[in-house]
Design a protein around this motif. Structure first.
Motif, PDB file in Angstrom:
ATOM      1  N   HIS A 106       0.537 -17.649   2.910  1.00 59.79           N
ATOM      2  CA  HIS A 106       1.889 -17.363   3.381  1.00 59.79           C
ATOM      3  C   HIS A 106       1.804 -16.273   4.437  1.00 59.79           C
ATOM      4  O   HIS A 106       1.090 -15.278   4.263  1.00 59.79           O
ATOM      5  CB  HIS A 106       2.777 -16.915   2.224  1.00 59.79           C
ATOM      6  N   GLY A 107       2.546 -16.472   5.540  1.00 57.34           N
ATOM      7  CA  GLY A 107       2.476 -15.548   6.663  1.00 57.34           C
ATOM      8  C   GLY A 107       2.710 -14.096   6.288  1.00 57.34           C
ATOM      9  O   GLY A 107       2.030 -13.196   6.785  1.00 57.34           O
ATOM     10  N   ALA A 108       3.675 -13.850   5.395  1.00 56.48           N
ATOM     11  CA  ALA A 108       3.987 -12.471   5.005  1.00 56.48           C
ATOM     12  C   ALA A 108       2.808 -11.826   4.287  1.00 56.48           C
ATOM     13  O   ALA A 108       2.521 -10.641   4.474  1.00 56.48           O
ATOM     14  CB  ALA A 108       5.229 -12.452   4.111  1.00 56.48           C
ATOM     15  N   ASP A 116       0.383  -8.777   5.390  1.00 59.86           N
ATOM     16  CA  ASP A 116       0.181  -7.662   4.472  1.00 59.86           C
ATOM     17  C   ASP A 116      -1.298  -7.316   4.363  1.00 59.86           C
ATOM     18  O   ASP A 116      -1.687  -6.143   4.432  1.00 59.86           O
ATOM     19  CB  ASP A 116       0.749  -8.016   3.100  1.00 59.86           C
ATOM     20  N   TYR A 117      -2.140  -8.329   4.214  1.00 59.14           N
ATOM     21  CA  TYR A 117      -3.579  -8.094   4.071  1.00 59.14           C
ATOM     22  C   TYR A 117      -4.153  -7.456   5.334  1.00 59.14           C
ATOM     23  O   TYR A 117      -4.921  -6.485   5.263  1.00 59.14           O
ATOM     24  CB  TYR A 117      -4.296  -9.406   3.757  1.00 59.14           C
ATOM     25  N   ILE A 118      -3.800  -7.988   6.490  1.00 57.50           N
ATOM     26  CA  ILE A 118      -4.328  -7.468   7.752  1.00 57.50           C
ATOM     27  C   ILE A 118      -3.934  -6.003   7.939  1.00 57.50           C
ATOM     28  O   ILE A 118      -4.717  -5.194   8.462  1.00 57.50           O
ATOM     29  CB  ILE A 118      -3.819  -8.305   8.945  1.00 57.50           C
ATOM     30  N   LEU A 119      -2.739  -5.639   7.484  1.00 56.78           N
ATOM     31  CA  LEU A 119      -2.266  -4.262   7.645  1.00 56.78           C
ATOM     32  C   LEU A 119      -2.753  -3.342   6.527  1.00 56.78           C
ATOM     33  O   LEU A 119      -2.359  -2.180   6.465  1.00 56.78           O
ATOM     34  CB  LEU A 119      -0.730  -4.241   7.702  1.00 56.78           C
ATOM     35  N   GLY A 120      -3.613  -3.863   5.636  1.00 54.13           N
ATOM     36  CA  GLY A 120      -4.194  -3.024   4.604  1.00 54.13           C
ATOM     37  C   GLY A 120      -3.449  -3.023   3.289  1.00 54.13           C
ATOM     38  O   GLY A 120      -3.734  -2.193   2.414  1.00 54.13           O
ATOM     39  N   ARG A 146      -6.164 -13.961   1.971  1.00 54.54           N
ATOM     40  CA  ARG A 146      -7.299 -13.201   2.492  1.00 54.54           C
ATOM     41  C   ARG A 146      -8.274 -14.116   3.222  1.00 54.54           C
ATOM     42  O   ARG A 146      -8.833 -13.739   4.264  1.00 54.54           O
ATOM     43  CB  ARG A 146      -7.996 -12.449   1.358  1.00 54.54           C
ATOM     44  N   ALA A 147      -8.461 -15.309   2.685  1.00 57.57           N
ATOM     45  CA  ALA A 147      -9.364 -16.262   3.337  1.00 57.57           C
ATOM     46  C   ALA A 147      -8.831 -16.654   4.713  1.00 57.57           C
ATOM     47  O   ALA A 147      -9.597 -16.738   5.694  1.00 57.57           O
ATOM     48  CB  ALA A 147      -9.543 -17.498   2.462  1.00 57.57           C
ATOM     49  N   ALA A 148      -7.540 -16.911   4.806  1.00 58.30           N
ATOM     50  CA  ALA A 148      -6.940 -17.270   6.096  1.00 58.30           C
ATOM     51  C   ALA A 148      -7.064 -16.119   7.086  1.00 58.30           C
ATOM     52  O   ALA A 148      -7.367 -16.315   8.266  1.00 58.30           O
ATOM     53  CB  ALA A 148      -5.473 -17.644   5.903  1.00 58.30           C
ATOM     54  N   THR A 177      11.517 -10.772   7.046  1.00 56.92           N
ATOM     55  CA  THR A 177      11.173  -9.357   6.981  1.00 56.92           C
ATOM     56  C   THR A 177       9.743  -9.094   6.543  1.00 56.92           C
ATOM     57  O   THR A 177       9.146  -8.107   6.930  1.00 56.92           O
ATOM     58  CB  THR A 177      12.151  -8.629   6.035  1.00 56.92           C
ATOM     59  N   GLY A 178       9.164  -9.967   5.712  1.00 60.74           N
ATOM     60  CA  GLY A 178       7.805  -9.727   5.237  1.00 60.74           C
ATOM     61  C   GLY A 178       7.753  -8.710   4.116  1.00 60.74           C
ATOM     62  O   GLY A 178       8.769  -8.143   3.707  1.00 60.74           O
ATOM     63  N   ILE A 179       6.555  -8.473   3.615  1.00 58.72           N
ATOM     64  CA  ILE A 179       6.352  -7.493   2.548  1.00 58.72           C
ATOM     65  C   ILE A 179       6.577  -6.102   3.123  1.00 58.72           C
ATOM     66  O   ILE A 179       6.009  -5.759   4.164  1.00 58.72           O
ATOM     67  CB  ILE A 179       4.938  -7.634   1.956  1.00 58.72           C
TER      68      ILE A 179
END
Length: 268
Positions: free
Chosen positions: A14-16, A20-24, A33-35, A78-80
């Motif tokens: 999911h994009g959100a 979230d993962y990329i921003l830590g 995480r795999a994507a 809005t995302g996480i």
């Protein structure tokens, strides 16, 4: 929610949660995480790009609250929550500002409810809805009770329209929302593009698709169409790091590291 595992959609990215993962952040699953990792392998600039997107959201919120006098906002996709969030940015300028957040991921919903309960200023609300179904947003009790349709609204479409693959559908749902906004409202949007690194971003798109998430890149001409009939604010539609940067050093980021256009426009 009827079934936590099913509703959380842990089998597809999911994009959100990728964001979230990329921003830590820690609110993501193995598939997210795999994507993200697969995307970063082919395009190492992804974290730079995502931080630039977040920074544009902050600038846009401050601009609308400070220079345009906007006191109510509708933030779709809005995302996480990653502080500072939109309501925290605008409350620094206008403590009484009202913000309605929307997204369609249960993790975002859970965080948003907690966030809303801690918000001590203005009015904040959350709608669990998908941009593809704008009527669910516009007809919601949260939207009707929080925002005054007779006063200008700042519509935030930050990194969200690329999850709708068909251009006509994406343009139509945005137009349906803009059509109900009163005169004097603003639209702030970031729109994914592969104009500056098409080969690398084709691989990023493939990585997203392989993990169950849509990613549609659009040309400059198509990005401009999202603001059709509106009065663009200077400097118009540009790569997002070039839209009134707070730090001129941000302009030194290579164009190929930024894969979104950004713009803010006023509804006459």
């Amino acid at each position: 929610m009827s079934d936590g595992v099913q509703d959380l959609r842990t089998d597809v990215a999911h994009g959100a949660r990728i964001y979230d993962y990329i921003l830590g952040g820690k609110d993501n699953y193995a598939v997210d995480r795999a994507a993200a990792e697969a995307s970063q392998q082919v395009w190492p600039a992804l974290p730079v790009h995502m931080r630039a997107n977040r920074e544009f959201m902050h600038r846009a919120g401050r601009f609308l609250a400070t220079e345009c006098g906007v006191e109510q906002f509708l933030d779709i996709g809005t995302g996480i929550p990653t502080r500072p969030n939109l309501h925290e940015v605008v409350h620094e300028v206008t403590p009484e500002a009202s913000v309605v957040y929307t997204d369609n991921d249960p993790i975002v919903l859970a965080h948003a409810r907690a966030l809303m309960s801690r918000s001590g200023q203005g009015s904040t609300a959350y709608v669990d809805a998908d941009l593809r179904d704008p009527d669910t947003i516009l007809d919601s009790r949260e939207f009707r009770d929080t925002l005054d349709p007779s006063r200008p609204i700042g519509l935030m479409l930050i990194a969200v329209v690329h999850f709708i693959e068909e251009d006509d559908e994406a343009l139509d749902v945005v137009r349906r929302i803009v059509d109900v906004l009163p005169s004097g409202s603003y639209v702030a949007a970031t729109i994914a593009t592969d104009d500056y690194a098409p080969e690398l971003l084709a691989e990023v798109r493939r990585a997203y698709r392989e993990h169950g998430e849509t990613l549609k890149f659009r040309t400059y001409a198509t990005a401009q169409r999202f603001f059709s009939g509106l009065d663009l604010v200077d400097p118009g539609v540009v790569q997002m790091h070039k839209w009134r940067p707070d730090d001129p050093a941000s302009l030194e980021v290579p164009e190929a590291d930024i894969a979104m256009y950004a713009g803010i426009a006023r509804k006459p």
